[in-house]
Structure formats: C-alpha cells, structure tokens
Design a protein around this motif. Structure first.
Motif, PDB file in Angstrom:
ATOM      1  N   ARG A  17       0.823  -1.215   0.000  1.00  0.00           N
ATOM      2  CA  ARG A  17       0.000   0.000   0.000  1.00  0.00           C
ATOM      3  C   ARG A  17       0.857   1.264   0.000  1.00  0.00           C
ATOM      4  NH1 ARG A  17      -5.280  -1.553   3.533  1.00  0.00           N
ATOM      5  NH2 ARG A  17      -5.521  -3.600   2.624  1.00  0.00           N
ATOM      6  N   ILE A  18       1.886   1.239  -0.819  1.00  0.00           N
ATOM      7  CA  ILE A  18       2.776   2.392  -0.945  1.00  0.00           C
ATOM      8  C   ILE A  18       2.046   3.488  -1.710  1.00  0.00           C
ATOM      9  CG2 ILE A  18       4.940   3.212  -1.949  1.00  0.00           C
ATOM     10  CD1 ILE A  18       6.003   0.333  -1.543  1.00  0.00           C
ATOM     11  N   GLY A  19       2.077   4.700  -1.188  1.00  0.00           N
ATOM     12  CA  GLY A  19       1.449   5.832  -1.856  1.00  0.00           C
ATOM     13  C   GLY A  19       0.000   6.051  -1.490  1.00  0.00           C
ATOM     14  N   GLU A  20      -0.553   5.255  -0.586  1.00  0.00           N
ATOM     15  CA  GLU A  20      -1.933   5.465  -0.144  1.00  0.00           C
ATOM     16  C   GLU A  20      -1.927   6.356   1.090  1.00  0.00           C
ATOM     17  OE1 GLU A  20      -4.377   2.030   0.354  1.00  0.00           O
ATOM     18  OE2 GLU A  20      -3.632   1.099  -1.475  1.00  0.00           O
ATOM     19  N   PHE A  21      -2.808   7.334   1.101  1.00  0.00           N
ATOM     20  CA  PHE A  21      -2.907   8.260   2.223  1.00  0.00           C
ATOM     21  C   PHE A  21      -4.332   8.259   2.736  1.00  0.00           C
ATOM     22  CE2 PHE A  21       0.554   9.685  -0.447  1.00  0.00           C
ATOM     23  CZ  PHE A  21       1.575   9.842   0.478  1.00  0.00           C
ATOM     24  N   SER A  23      -7.253  10.104   5.692  1.00  0.00           N
ATOM     25  CA  SER A  23      -7.560  11.395   6.305  1.00  0.00           C
ATOM     26  C   SER A  23      -7.441  11.392   7.827  1.00  0.00           C
ATOM     27  CB  SER A  23      -8.963  11.842   5.904  1.00  0.00           C
ATOM     28  OG  SER A  23      -9.919  10.906   6.360  1.00  0.00           O
ATOM     29  N   SER A  24      -7.423  10.221   8.448  1.00  0.00           N
ATOM     30  CA  SER A  24      -7.330  10.185   9.909  1.00  0.00           C
ATOM     31  C   SER A  24      -6.627   8.908  10.355  1.00  0.00           C
ATOM     32  CB  SER A  24      -8.721  10.236  10.536  1.00  0.00           C
ATOM     33  OG  SER A  24      -9.424   9.043  10.247  1.00  0.00           O
ATOM     34  N   ALA A  25      -6.220   8.904  11.610  1.00  0.00           N
ATOM     35  CA  ALA A  25      -5.581   7.712  12.174  1.00  0.00           C
ATOM     36  C   ALA A  25      -6.573   6.557  12.241  1.00  0.00           C
ATOM     37  CB  ALA A  25      -5.033   8.021  13.558  1.00  0.00           C
ATOM     38  N   ASP A  26      -7.832   6.856  12.568  1.00  0.00           N
ATOM     39  CA  ASP A  26      -8.843   5.801  12.647  1.00  0.00           C
ATOM     40  C   ASP A  26      -9.072   5.149  11.286  1.00  0.00           C
ATOM     41  OD1 ASP A  26      -9.330   6.000  15.388  1.00  0.00           O
ATOM     42  OD2 ASP A  26     -10.738   7.652  15.089  1.00  0.00           O
ATOM     43  N   GLU A  27      -9.102   5.940  10.229  1.00  0.00           N
ATOM     44  CA  GLU A  27      -9.272   5.392   8.886  1.00  0.00           C
ATOM     45  C   GLU A  27      -8.065   4.539   8.494  1.00  0.00           C
ATOM     46  OE1 GLU A  27     -10.069   6.785   4.273  1.00  0.00           O
ATOM     47  OE2 GLU A  27      -9.696   8.307   5.801  1.00  0.00           O
ATOM     48  N   THR A  28      -6.869   4.992   8.847  1.00  0.00           N
ATOM     49  CA  THR A  28      -5.650   4.236   8.557  1.00  0.00           C
ATOM     50  C   THR A  28      -5.683   2.878   9.244  1.00  0.00           C
ATOM     51  OG1 THR A  28      -4.405   6.293   8.378  1.00  0.00           O
ATOM     52  CG2 THR A  28      -3.132   4.278   8.697  1.00  0.00           C
ATOM     53  N   LEU A  29      -6.058   2.860  10.517  1.00  0.00           N
ATOM     54  CA  LEU A  29      -6.135   1.598  11.251  1.00  0.00           C
ATOM     55  C   LEU A  29      -7.163   0.663  10.624  1.00  0.00           C
ATOM     56  CD1 LEU A  29      -5.951   2.963  14.897  1.00  0.00           C
ATOM     57  CD2 LEU A  29      -4.185   1.673  13.697  1.00  0.00           C
ATOM     58  N   ASN A  32      -6.040  -0.902   7.304  1.00  0.00           N
ATOM     59  CA  ASN A  32      -4.933  -1.839   7.434  1.00  0.00           C
ATOM     60  C   ASN A  32      -5.236  -3.004   8.367  1.00  0.00           C
ATOM     61  OD1 ASN A  32      -2.700  -0.731   5.754  1.00  0.00           O
ATOM     62  ND2 ASN A  32      -3.171   1.074   6.964  1.00  0.00           N
ATOM     63  N   GLY A  33      -6.502  -3.144   8.767  1.00  0.00           N
ATOM     64  CA  GLY A  33      -6.931  -4.317   9.513  1.00  0.00           C
ATOM     65  C   GLY A  33      -6.653  -4.295  11.005  1.00  0.00           C
ATOM     66  N   PHE A  34      -6.470  -3.118  11.581  1.00  0.00           N
ATOM     67  CA  PHE A  34      -6.222  -3.018  13.013  1.00  0.00           C
ATOM     68  C   PHE A  34      -7.489  -2.575  13.737  1.00  0.00           C
ATOM     69  CE2 PHE A  34      -2.030  -2.422  11.153  1.00  0.00           C
ATOM     70  CZ  PHE A  34      -1.270  -3.289  11.919  1.00  0.00           C
TER      71      PHE A  34
END
Length: 51
Positions: A17-21, A23-29, A32-34
C-alpha cells in the motif's frame, strides 16, 4: 529459493500500500486491519485524599 516469485514494482506497491494516504488515524487503522483507537475515558477522582 523459497518457492515463490518476486514481486515487481507494481505488485509491491499494491501489497505494501505504498502511496496510499488516509484522512485520519482511525481510517488508517481500519484500512490496514487493526482495531480502532480506544475512546478516551473520563479522569476519575482519586479514591482517597493524600495527606
């Protein structure tokens, strides 16, 4: 050597997932399955007063 093919650049970007951004830490988690971050709890008063 390990019986698998080596990923090319495009496959590596997709897998890692290189280059994916996001908008928030919650969305990132979530993406990425966390588990989501815990909600902050109210600070409790001490059980007893300190002398």
């Amino acid at each position: 050597e390990l019986g698998r093919e080596v990923a090319d650049g495009q496959e590596a970007r997709r897998i890692l997932r290189i280059g994916e951004f996001y908008s928030s830490a919650d969305e990132t988690l979530a993406k990425n399955g966390f588990a989501p971050n815990r909600k902050p709890k109210a600070v409790a008063e001490p059980l007893r007063a300190v002398a």
